[in-house]
Every structure is written in C-alpha cells, then in structure tokens.
Enzyme design. Sequence first.
Site, PDB file in Angstrom:
ATOM      1  N   LYS A   1       0.856  -1.186   0.000  1.00 39.51           N
ATOM      2  CA  LYS A   1       0.000   0.000   0.000  1.00 39.51           C
ATOM      3  C   LYS A   1       0.885   1.226   0.000  1.00 39.51           C
ATOM      4  CE  LYS A   1      -4.422   1.109   0.086  1.00 39.51           C
ATOM      5  NZ  LYS A   1      -5.537   0.338  -0.491  1.00 39.51           N
TER       6      LYS A   1
HETATM    7  P1  NAD Z   1     -13.427   7.414  -3.158  1.00 35.98           P
HETATM    8  O1  NAD Z   1     -12.463   8.447  -2.725  1.00 35.98           O
HETATM    9  O2  NAD Z   1     -13.784   7.276  -4.588  1.00 35.98           O
HETATM   10  O3  NAD Z   1     -14.809   7.587  -2.341  1.00 35.98           O
HETATM   11  C1  NAD Z   1     -14.885   7.642  -0.952  1.00 35.98           C
HETATM   12  C2  NAD Z   1     -16.296   8.044  -0.561  1.00 35.98           C
HETATM   13  O4  NAD Z   1     -16.429   8.001   0.861  1.00 35.98           O
HETATM   14  C3  NAD Z   1     -16.671   9.467  -0.969  1.00 35.98           C
HETATM   15  O5  NAD Z   1     -18.029   9.508  -1.337  1.00 35.98           O
HETATM   16  C4  NAD Z   1     -16.437  10.260   0.313  1.00 35.98           C
HETATM   17  O6  NAD Z   1     -17.224  11.450   0.385  1.00 35.98           O
HETATM   18  C5  NAD Z   1     -16.896   9.245   1.338  1.00 35.98           C
HETATM   19  N1  NAD Z   1     -16.343   9.501   2.664  1.00 35.98           N
HETATM   20  C6  NAD Z   1     -15.065   9.830   2.994  1.00 35.98           C
HETATM   21  N2  NAD Z   1     -14.964   9.995   4.319  1.00 35.98           N
HETATM   22  C7  NAD Z   1     -16.190   9.755   4.831  1.00 35.98           C
HETATM   23  C8  NAD Z   1     -16.738   9.787   6.137  1.00 35.98           C
HETATM   24  N3  NAD Z   1     -15.992  10.122   7.201  1.00 35.98           N
HETATM   25  N4  NAD Z   1     -18.038   9.470   6.298  1.00 35.98           N
HETATM   26  C9  NAD Z   1     -18.799   9.165   5.235  1.00 35.98           C
HETATM   27  N5  NAD Z   1     -18.358   9.138   3.976  1.00 35.98           N
HETATM   28  C10 NAD Z   1     -17.064   9.429   3.785  1.00 35.98           C
HETATM   29  O7  NAD Z   1     -12.823   6.037  -2.574  1.00 35.98           O
HETATM   30  P2  NAD Z   1     -13.168   4.559  -3.051  1.00 35.98           P
HETATM   31  O8  NAD Z   1     -12.151   4.131  -4.030  1.00 35.98           O
HETATM   32  O9  NAD Z   1     -14.629   4.454  -3.367  1.00 35.98           O
HETATM   33  O10 NAD Z   1     -12.841   3.752  -1.706  1.00 35.98           O
HETATM   34  C11 NAD Z   1     -13.810   3.606  -0.668  1.00 35.98           C
HETATM   35  C12 NAD Z   1     -13.344   2.487   0.257  1.00 35.98           C
HETATM   36  O11 NAD Z   1     -13.221   1.278  -0.481  1.00 35.98           O
HETATM   37  C13 NAD Z   1     -11.987   2.699   0.927  1.00 35.98           C
HETATM   38  O12 NAD Z   1     -12.006   2.096   2.208  1.00 35.98           O
HETATM   39  C14 NAD Z   1     -11.047   1.934   0.022  1.00 35.98           C
HETATM   40  O13 NAD Z   1      -9.844   1.541   0.680  1.00 35.98           O
HETATM   41  C15 NAD Z   1     -11.910   0.743  -0.306  1.00 35.98           C
HETATM   42  N6  NAD Z   1     -11.502   0.031  -1.515  1.00 35.98           N
HETATM   43  C16 NAD Z   1     -11.422   0.668  -2.710  1.00 35.98           C
HETATM   44  C17 NAD Z   1     -11.056  -0.044  -3.838  1.00 35.98           C
HETATM   45  C18 NAD Z   1     -11.013   0.582  -5.202  1.00 35.98           C
HETATM   46  O14 NAD Z   1     -10.809  -0.162  -6.184  1.00 35.98           O
HETATM   47  N7  NAD Z   1     -11.218   1.866  -5.342  1.00 35.98           N
HETATM   48  C19 NAD Z   1     -10.748  -1.402  -3.726  1.00 35.98           C
HETATM   49  C20 NAD Z   1     -10.860  -2.031  -2.482  1.00 35.98           C
HETATM   50  C21 NAD Z   1     -11.255  -1.291  -1.386  1.00 35.98           C
END
Ligand code: NAD
Length: 415
Positions: free
Chosen positions: A105
């Site tokens: 990471k």
């Molecule tokens: P992103 O930045 O596209 O979206 C994050 C979302 O969460 C946004 O809508 C933001 O406003 C919201 N958010 C942030 N802080 C918040 C809070 N305190 N309360 C409520 N909402 C909040 O990120 P993403 O890629 O969608 O990732 C989201 C989660 O999924 C993370 O934990 C990430 O590690 C995990 N994840 C992502 C991927 C990927 O392929 N993008 C893969 C595996 C896991």
Amino acid sequence: MTETNAFQMVVSRIDAICDRLNIKDVYRLRLEKCERELTVNFPVRMDDGTVKVFTGFRVHHNDTRGPAKGGLRYHPDVTLDETRALAALMTLKAAVVNIPFGGAKGAVVCNPELMSQAEIERMTRRYTNEISMLIGPDRDIPAPDIGTNPQVMAWMMDTYSMLKGHTVLAVVTGKPVGIGGSKGRLGATGRGCVINARLVAEHLGIGLEGATVAVQGFGNVGSVVARLLAREGSKVVAISDVKGGIYNEKGLDVEAVFRYNQQTGLVVDFKDAENITNTELLALPCDILVPAAIEDQIGKANAADVKARIIVEGANAPITPEADRILNNNRVLVVPDILANTGGVVVSYFEWVQDAQAFFWSEDEVNRQLQVVMDNAFHEVQEISQHEKLDMRNAAYMLAIKRIADAMEARGIFP
Ligand code: NAD
C-alpha cells in the site's frame, strides 16, 4: 472512533487464526510485521510559486506469493500505521481470491480536494520518482484508492516509463483503457461487492430483488454498488458521503442521485429525500448495509444500533474487532473486506496479465472471469465457515493464512 491502532487490529485477527491453525512461529512472525517500509519527504512546487514538502509512504507487507500489489491513497489523515494495515489486508485479499500477488500500500498525506490538477500531477510524479526503487511490474504494482484515480495512475506509469527509458504498461493498474488499462476495472470493486451481496442474500434466502439497501460512501466503490444494486431491483433507501446522507423509505432514484452528485459534488439536499447523518445511515432498518467509505465506521459505540441483516464491507476495515463481536452476537452476517471488496484487485490482476501479453479482453470477458473468481472465493470461505463454525471474516483469514503459510513453507528461508 479508532479503538486500537489499525495495523494492530489486523495483526490481532491474524494472531487468532495462527493460534487456531497452529501456524509455525517463523511464519506467524513474518505475517505480523511488514517486510519493507519506505517513508519519503519530498518538495513540490505549488501553483502560487511556493514550495511545499509532502510526506508519503510505500509499504510491502508480504510478497511470498508474488509481486506486492496495492493501492495509493491521497488523504490528509493517512498515517504509516494505516498504510501498514492496508498493505496487510492486501496480502490477505490476494490469497483469499487465489491470485499470485503479495500485499502493498502507498499513501501521500495531502488533501487533493484543495489542490489543482497541475499540483496533483507534480506531486504524483515526484512521489513516483521517490518510490521508484520499490515499484515495477515484477516487484510492486500500485493501483487507485481513496483520492486517486486513473489519471493519477497514468502519471505514475508515464513517470516510471521516463525513468526506465521505455514504456512500462504493467507498472500500475487502474490506468485509462487507452494506455493499457482494463475494461471493467473502474467498476470492478463495486461489482465484486454486488456479486458477494447476491451470494450471501441467496444463502439467507432473501435474494437481491426488493431487498432494502443503505450505502455509506458514494465514490468509486459506493456509487457503483448503489447503481448496480438498483439495477438488480434492490430498493436503495439511503446513500451518504463525507458531507452527509439522504434517506427515502420508498427507495431513492439512484441514477438521479448520481447525476445530482456529478453536478453538485453532494448527495445531501437531493429532492425526494430527507437529509440524515452518517451515524443515522448506519443504524437504519434495512436488509443490506454497505459501508463503502473509510475505516472504523462501526465500533463498539454504535455496533448494537445496526439493524441490517447483512453487511458487505465495500471499504477496508470499516468494522472494529469489538464491533465484530457485537454484530456476531446479534446475528448480523458480515461479508468481510478481504472477500467483499476484492473485485478491484482481481481485475487489476487481469489488467496486469493483459499488459504482459499485450492482448486485451472485452468487458464481458472481464466481468465473466471476475464472476468465476468471486464465486469460487465466496464458496471456499463459506465452506470453511460452516466446517469450522467460524464467522465469514475468520473463515476468510483462515483460507488466506493457510495459503500464505504453505507458500512460505514451499519457498523456505534464504539463505
Ligand atoms: P473514493 O475516494 O472514490 O470515495 C470515498 C467516498 O467516501 C466518498 O463519497 C467520500 O465522500 C466518502 N467519505 C469519505 N470519508 C467519509 C466519512 N468520514 N463518512 C462518510 N463518507 C465518507 O474512494 P473509493 O475508491 O470508493 O474507496 C472507498 C473504500 O473502499 C476505501 O475504504 C477503500 O480503501 C476501499 N476500496 C477501494 C477499492 C477501489 O478499487 N477503489 C478497492 C478495495 C477497497
């Protein structure tokens, strides 16, 4: 809401399963530490002519089963400890879905929402240069996470290629399709969550059609989950992001919320819904709750308030170990992050394979192969869960740790 430090939380879960599997100390000790950690402090010229020094990390947790693989996070609160935890989860995820990667990471402490595109580009290129001794298609392959996207991956790929003197497509995944990205990668994590939601709902005999759903987070993962579930006929009653949430008992028009979000950057104040807080969203009565935002959202203070029957962890580590115990007692079925949100790393693996072969698949083929991998992983975890009488998180940890320990045993110790 953090109840313990993030890496320690993952280690305590690894420890419990190592005890149960009688894993040799030599393997357990390696899983409870990160193999390699790099902290970089580097200058970036800002648009106003000043120079700012940013701090970034790249961590390899374990690469016994293959090159290290893991996302890059841009967030103001990210720490080295959190980066270690996310790297360890990546090692476990790759093993659960049985793809030949280890876990890594990366992160930069920054707030991309307050930076211009030119500043983000300069920061990304300098960070890539700083960590270039660790990354590479056979070593460590970054991908997008919170705050990063295909454009950031394109800048990383270009910078790395400039350093090498030739184009290296497979150094990152989640790139734009025109430069070696895979079709279907952008929506893959959300799609994988929905595959898991369907499998677990069928297991409980409820099915997705008509199921009520609440989704926390409306970014790459949450928005895809909400849109795909709505297409499956589920009733998405609530959606939130960092600025707050919305609720409509009769079901939201998710496509209209998506368009509203694209125009305003918000979900709150959407017509045909009442505004709610994130805390209220997590406690709503519904069949399926999908936390798809950030860590530590369900802890011991609010776990007993959860009324959903199923939680599908779109986010990494949204539930603390204390909360796990409360949810288990209340018979809430949790599909854990290391199974539920692996769609992204699986399609990243497909992207890496396509780049290596310079032969690209159709989106249907990508989705079909994703379905096969996710189905297999779900059933393997389910079988262990039933046989060992474990919740799905511990069953998934058991499957992963067994695979990694077997790989360590086969490789032995150098020299
Ligand atoms: P992103 O930045 O596209 O979206 C994050 C979302 O969460 C946004 O809508 C933001 O406003 C919201 N958010 C942030 N802080 C918040 C809070 N305190 N309360 C409520 N909402 C909040 O990120 P993403 O890629 O969608 O990732 C989201 C989660 O999924 C993370 O934990 C990430 O590690 C995990 N994840 C992502 C991927 C990927 O392929 N993008 C893969 C595996 C896991």
